[in-house]
Design an enzyme around this catalytic site. Structure first.
Site: not given
Length: 650
Positions: A184, A244, A416
């Site tokens: 990520d 994120h 996600s």
């Protein structure tokens, strides 16, 4: 070089739909954020400035230049004429940087011309993977953000965790001893995550998007996905960081404590592979290297991972097919029985059009809302293996708009967010039994999933329920429930091989010494000091299960044979087993029937009363042909069933 890689509508290839941070301490109950409208797939960024070329055999630089120049002329792509080799992939392919950006359509034509050369094994565009924001929900925006010193009462806002039955799952496994690899944007410091990180590496090779001023390096901390005006594409506005990778890791494995939120596998460890930089952008070649590294594979110029991940999560997507570079990386993990969980993508389109969800050997995850419906942005279709909570998910975050600042909890939405719910569940399953194949873990997820209009939705509790601790007792086998119960009660722990695999040997006859151990443990392993002189002349005081066999004698459950022996290594037969269980239940008052309930057990037969009692209590109903087969040895699977049925009576 200056990049204009992404269009103004950063839409479909999203890793997260950023809904804005929230203060769990100050939050009031709200409905999860509404799903964003499906994104138009035509808004996808269709450019790249890199190609991947694998040669059949090593070539001199002059020959490589010839291949590229001829292909550039044939495809009418002059940007490839002066391509520069910048690195190699984990498969040993060259990654070359073109003189300028080209459309992915031109890149595909160029790849075809390059691959047509006999010296080339394959060629493909080095596509871009990146995040994108979808309009922030104003209701969640108003909640603001705070430092992550709130309360574990945040769990009350984690609708996804509650829907999956995680508290009940934690009675079976919490992820202890299991490592989740996360590809990520990296992870910012967060007290729910940082103590659990056991290693990491930054695979972002392009300094212009790394946001840390260099290429690959050992620091996998997320410096932020922020961008300045024009950094991501010509005329693009400045963008703030969305943290994120931190959010994804928190869904999978945030610790159970007094801080922030809790993850699906709260005691799992984290292995941090940063492969996405500014704007959440990264190259396929970097992501593939990160996957191989997490799987314990070698990556040139990168130190080996401190440990191999047990499950890998990739909450990312990009349009197009799954090329050989990405597929090879996934296959490296798959060949090592490491399940790879990926997001289906947020374009609201058929998932078959997006990688890595369309790769082989992955678990492709779509997003559902708290109402149990498909989130409108989620990709869909037969390419989605399983659906999980993805809409309005509260997890670990950071308050920094550019670089990291205070840790907090944040609301995000997207496939996600769905994927790490699955990865965390796989981590729990691996704790329970880490010796199944990657395909078996995937099938267990599907078998335990709840019916859904578009397939199956994740059920963490049931996934744990049907995951056997024993390698040789798969869910669906006869007496699976009873064997699982015997293990949970500590009645039978089975055998453990040198590699850690645990077997139960269900169709093996149970010997009289092991039977003593089963009954002693079923009684709660009471305090008992065995005599210094064995009560049985064929049982020494030093042999395995001496204490249990002596206890059986002291309780009157088994007095052995008249010759003073116990015969520990003989299989116990069904008639004697009935006597053992009857006495274990306290030899209750019972009048045996005048007519035998079994056609092969005559009234007056030794242990007739005990076998009849077993039948009356439903502990053993015998075979469908009306027989009991009193002199047949008992197998270990059937013994688990008998003890399970006996348990309410003792």
């Amino acid at each position: 070089m200056h990049r204009s890689l992404l269009p103004p509508a950063l839409s479909a290839l999203t890793l997260a739909l950023v809904l804005g941070p929230v203060s769990p301490a100050a939050a009031v109950p709200v409905d999860p954020a509404p799903s964003a409208a499906p994104v138009d797939g035509t808004d996808l960024p269709e450019v790249t400035d890199r190609m991947i070329v694998k040669y059949e055999t090593p070539l001199a630089q002059g020959e490589k230049d010839r291949v590229l120049e001829e292909a550039a002329d044939a495809a009418d792509v002059p940007e490839a004429t002066d391509a520069v080799e910048i690195k190699t992939t984990v498969d040993g392919a060259d990654v070359v940087e073109l003189a300028g950006e080209i459309s992915t359509g031109d890149a595909e034509k160029l790849a075809e011309e390059i691959a047509a050369d006999p010296a080339v094994a394959y060629a493909e565009p080095d596509r871009l993977v990146f995040t994108a924001e979808i309009s922030t929900d104003p209701d969640l925006d108003r909640l603001g953000s705070t430092a992550a010193a709130a309360y574990d009462a945040d769990y009350g806002y984690q609708w996804g965790m509650q829907a999956l039955g995680t508290p009940m799952a934690w009675d079976t496994a919490t992820g202890r001893g299991v490592t989740i690899g996360v590809v990520d944007t990296g992870m910012a410091y967060h007290p729910d995550l940082s103590p659990k990180i056991v290693g990491g590496y930054d695979f972002v090779s392009d300094p212009t998007i790394s946001n840390d001023s260099d290429g690959r390096d050992p620091d996998a901390t997320d410096p932020g996905t922020y961008s300045s005006a024009g950094q991501c594409w010509s005329g693009s506005a400045a963008m703030n960081s969305n943290w994120h990778g931190t959010h994804v890791a928190g869904i999978a494995a945030a610790a159970r404590n007094s801080i922030g939120t809790v993850g699906v596998a709260p005691d799992a460890r984290l292995l941090n592979a940063r492969a996405l930089g500014a704007c959440g952008t990264g190259y396929v070649s970097d992501v593939a290297a990160a996957v191989v590294w997490l799987a314990g594979g070698a990556v040139a110029g990168v130190p080996a991972a401190p440990r191999r991940a047990d499950v890998i999560n990739m909450s990312l997507a990009f349009g197009g097919s799954c090329g050989p570079t990405f597929q090879s990386a996934v296959d490296t993990a798959y060949s090592r029985n490491i399940p790879v969980v990926v997001a289906a993508g947020n374009s609201g389109l058929n998932a078959y059009g997006y990688a890595p969800g369309n790769c082989y050997n992955v678990i492709t995850t779509g997003a559902i809302t708290s109402a149990g419906a498909r989130a409108s942005y989620s990709n869909w279709g037969a390419g989605v293996d399983i659906w999980a909570p993805g809409d309005g998910i509260l997890s670990s975050g950071n308050s920094g708009t550019k670089g990291p600042s205070a840790a907090n909890s944040t609301w995000l939405s997207g496939t996600s967010m769905a994927a790490p719910h699955v990865a965390g569940t796989v981590a729990l399953m691996k704790q329970k039994n880490r010796h199944f194949t990657a395909d078996q873990y995937k099938q267990l997820l599907l078998d335990s999933g709840d019916p859904f209009t578009e397939g199956k939705t994740l059920n963490t509790h049931d996934g744990l329920y049907i995951t056997s601790v024993f390698k040789d007792v798969f869910w669906g086998a006869q007496f699976y429930d009873e064997i699982a119960w015997a293990h949970r009660r500590g009645i039978s722990t089975g055998w453990v091989a040198a590699n850690g695999a645990r077997t139960y040997r269900p169709v093996q006859a149970i010997n009289r010494d092991a039977m003593a151990a089963f009954l002693y443990r079923m009684a709660g392993s009471p305090a008992y000091t065995p005599p210094k002189v064995s009560p049985f002349k064929d049982v020494s005081t030093t042999q395995m299960y001496y204490k249990e066999m002596a206890w059986l004698r002291s309780e009157g459950i088994s007095t052995g044979w008249r010759d003073g022996t116990y015969r520990p290594f003989e299989p116990i037969e069904r008639d004697a087993m009935a006597a053992f269980l009857y006495r274990m239940a306290g030899s209750p008052a019972y009048s045996a029937p005048a007519v035998s309930p079994f056609k092969d057990v005559a009234r007056g037969t030794q242990f007739y009363t005990e076998m009849s009692w077993l039948r009356a209590r439903g502990i053993s109903t015998g075979w469908t042909d009306g027989t009991y087969r009193p002199w047949q040895p008992i197998n270990r699977d059937a013994m688990a069933a008998f003890l399970y049925r006996l348990a309410p009576l003792v």
